[in-house]
Design a protein around this motif. Sequence first.
Motif, PDB file in Angstrom:
ATOM      1  N   GLN A   1       0.831  -1.205   0.000  1.00 18.62           N
ATOM      2  CA  GLN A   1       0.000   0.000   0.000  1.00 18.62           C
ATOM      3  C   GLN A   1       0.865   1.254   0.000  1.00 18.62           C
ATOM      4  OE1 GLN A   1      -4.031  -0.611   2.198  1.00 18.62           O
ATOM      5  NE2 GLN A   1      -2.446  -1.494   3.500  1.00 18.62           N
TER       6      GLN A   1
ATOM      7  N   TYR B   1      -6.272   3.370  -4.814  1.00 14.79           N
ATOM      8  CA  TYR B   1      -7.583   2.812  -5.163  1.00 14.79           C
ATOM      9  C   TYR B   1      -7.573   2.184  -6.550  1.00 14.79           C
ATOM     10  CZ  TYR B   1      -8.262   5.993  -1.314  1.00 14.79           C
ATOM     11  OH  TYR B   1      -8.104   6.663  -0.118  1.00 14.79           O
TER      12      TYR B   1
ATOM     13  N   GLN C   1      -5.968  -1.205  -6.024  1.00 14.63           N
ATOM     14  CA  GLN C   1      -6.954  -2.154  -5.511  1.00 14.63           C
ATOM     15  C   GLN C   1      -7.910  -2.598  -6.614  1.00 14.63           C
ATOM     16  OE1 GLN C   1      -8.538   0.270  -2.384  1.00 14.63           O
ATOM     17  NE2 GLN C   1      -6.996  -0.345  -0.891  1.00 14.63           N
TER      18      GLN C   1
ATOM     19  N   TYR D   1      -9.103  -7.502   1.637  1.00 14.45           N
ATOM     20  CA  TYR D   1      -9.788  -6.520   0.793  1.00 14.45           C
ATOM     21  C   TYR D   1     -10.728  -7.270  -0.137  1.00 14.45           C
ATOM     22  CZ  TYR D   1      -6.452  -3.204   2.626  1.00 14.45           C
ATOM     23  OH  TYR D   1      -5.718  -2.417   3.499  1.00 14.45           O
TER      24      TYR D   1
ATOM     25  N   THR E   1     -14.328  -7.242  -2.861  1.00 14.77           N
ATOM     26  CA  THR E   1     -15.403  -6.646  -3.661  1.00 14.77           C
ATOM     27  C   THR E   1     -16.596  -7.595  -3.717  1.00 14.77           C
ATOM     28  OG1 THR E   1     -14.449  -7.568  -5.690  1.00 14.77           O
ATOM     29  CG2 THR E   1     -13.800  -5.322  -5.108  1.00 14.77           C
TER      30      THR E   1
ATOM     31  N   VAL F   1     -12.720   3.461   0.563  1.00 13.74           N
ATOM     32  CA  VAL F   1     -12.447   2.192   1.253  1.00 13.74           C
ATOM     33  C   VAL F   1     -12.989   2.301   2.672  1.00 13.74           C
ATOM     34  CG1 VAL F   1     -10.703   0.546   2.053  1.00 13.74           C
ATOM     35  CG2 VAL F   1     -10.327   1.815  -0.062  1.00 13.74           C
ATOM     36  N   ASP F   2     -13.639   1.251   3.126  1.00 15.26           N
ATOM     37  CA  ASP F   2     -14.136   1.207   4.508  1.00 15.26           C
ATOM     38  C   ASP F   2     -14.153  -0.247   4.940  1.00 15.26           C
ATOM     39  OD1 ASP F   2     -15.085   2.042   6.934  1.00 15.26           O
ATOM     40  OD2 ASP F   2     -16.839   3.086   6.122  1.00 15.26           O
TER      41      ASP F   2
ATOM     42  N   TYR G   1     -11.929  -5.199   4.603  1.00 19.32           N
ATOM     43  CA  TYR G   1     -12.193  -3.885   4.014  1.00 19.32           C
ATOM     44  C   TYR G   1     -12.864  -4.037   2.651  1.00 19.32           C
ATOM     45  CZ  TYR G   1      -9.063  -2.433   7.703  1.00 19.32           C
ATOM     46  OH  TYR G   1      -8.499  -2.236   8.939  1.00 19.32           O
ATOM     47  N   TYR G   2     -13.966  -3.340   2.468  1.00 17.80           N
ATOM     48  CA  TYR G   2     -14.617  -3.365   1.164  1.00 17.80           C
ATOM     49  C   TYR G   2     -14.193  -2.124   0.386  1.00 17.80           C
ATOM     50  CZ  TYR G   2     -18.111  -0.443   3.555  1.00 17.80           C
ATOM     51  OH  TYR G   2     -18.748   0.540   4.269  1.00 17.80           O
ATOM     52  N   THR G   3     -13.809  -2.331  -0.852  1.00 11.71           N
ATOM     53  CA  THR G   3     -13.203  -1.292  -1.677  1.00 11.71           C
ATOM     54  C   THR G   3     -14.257  -0.724  -2.633  1.00 11.71           C
ATOM     55  OG1 THR G   3     -12.425  -3.034  -3.157  1.00 11.71           O
ATOM     56  CG2 THR G   3     -10.889  -2.272  -1.501  1.00 11.71           C
TER      57      THR G   3
END
Length: 526
Positions: free
Chosen positions: A62, A70, A73, A94, A96, A395-396, A419-421
Amino acid sequence: MNIPPSSQPSTEMEILSVLFTSITTTLLLLFIPFSALILRIFTGKSINNPKYHPVLGTAFHQLFHFSTLYDYQTRVGKTHPTFRLLGPDQSDIYTTDTRNIEYILKTNFDKYSKGKQNQDIVTDLFGKGIFAVDGEKWRHQRKLASYEFSTRVLRDFSCAVFRRNAAKLVRSVSEFSVAKQAFDIQDLLMRCTLDSIFKVGFGVDLNCLEGSSKEGSAFIKAFDDSNALVYWRYVDPLWKLKRFLNIGCEASLKKNITFIDDFVHSLIRTKRKQLEMQQDCNDKEDILSRFLVESKKDPEEMNDKYLRDIILNFMIAGKDTTANTLSWFFYMLSKNPLIQEKIAQEVRDVISSSQGNEISIDEFVTNITDEKLDKMQYLHAALTETLRLYPAVPVDGRVAETDDTLPDGFKLKKGDGVYYTAYAMGRMSYIWGDDAEDFRPERWLNNGVFQPESPFKFVSFHAGLRICLGKDFAYRQMKIMSTALLQFFQFKLADDMKNVTYRTMFTLHIDGGLNLHAVPRTNFGM
């Protein structure tokens, strides 16, 4: 006196020897902690265990990709919907995968928290506000905020503020338009939304948009820089040491937060004095006044520090997210002029069709009612499409409180982050189809009527029990401001060749702003 040759120092040899010893010692001192760090990262992470998500690197990846994080990712997410990056203490997953997102945000909500690492990183800025806490503090703030956002008083008051500030924004853009000058629309929008949130949140006329508040401009800079500096902590392994020594970026962060604290505490003291003079007035309009009234029930818990934290969390929700989304919205409209014209036509059809070619700004914004905004389905779709591609929070995520297994079949260990991107999700063909990366508002319409998607697929407003309470509030502000601007101006990029990208931070700012030209659409009175 002559010195015997045998006793003369071998100067060059001694210098080389000392230098070699010094270099060796330095390398050894660096090698030992580096080796310890590498050992911590790779030990106990079940790297080759097929029951756990595939490892695609360490947290240092990162850092290497920070300026385009982003997009990095996104590239990885196209081949690995869920992957792991290894950290010193845990793995960071991470994803989706909409199944995983629904699981951590709704189905198994109680087994996931903000996590100690996340709270350590953000506490200096967000304190114990709603975005940084869990448990009882979160429930308490959520309950209070839910009640406030549902009141008719706040809704009517905020709409009046949004319309008034939209008129000011049109006048500001008009000055640039008449002079045929390019202007940074993100800067204007930031100032406008800051004015709005200060009025709605604190009952204070900051007048930042009109340029009469130097302190307001300084607040914007301090807050935005703090946002970026706090986010940098996620990739800076030495941030705690820097904070202890008060050096580098941590010294800058401390200075900014001190300014922010002084600014907000001054507002709280001023508002308390005003309320003491207006004790007979029960119909409080701004959020701070209503929270101050509530604080009298529990003054020890809801002290000024707690109120400061609540206020700053409302600040990032009310200023950054709206201004950022509208900035990307006007960027996309400038890149897609046919869509811009389609929205402008909808504005004319719904709001200004009976008012003729000449109309004053104040007269027009007065006619932007909730009933008319609800009819603007294409505008709503275009704003939503902007949020799909440029989510306000890119991202959260959450942290596992126990060992668990996600719906994709892979295991998690206690302490792992999930973490969902959101930024990457908007660009995934397996979620949105082959045209996922295209700006196409029509994907949200069915026979001209807006059709929402699952919040676990469209996660721009979070989802589950922590879904954004201010969603309707944000849409209303964005619609009022964009409607006013598109009624009077056509927007074009000042430089078609400039690469427009983001600044890596909690919210999706356009890096360096967005310079536009505004061409008048109609005659209007100031």
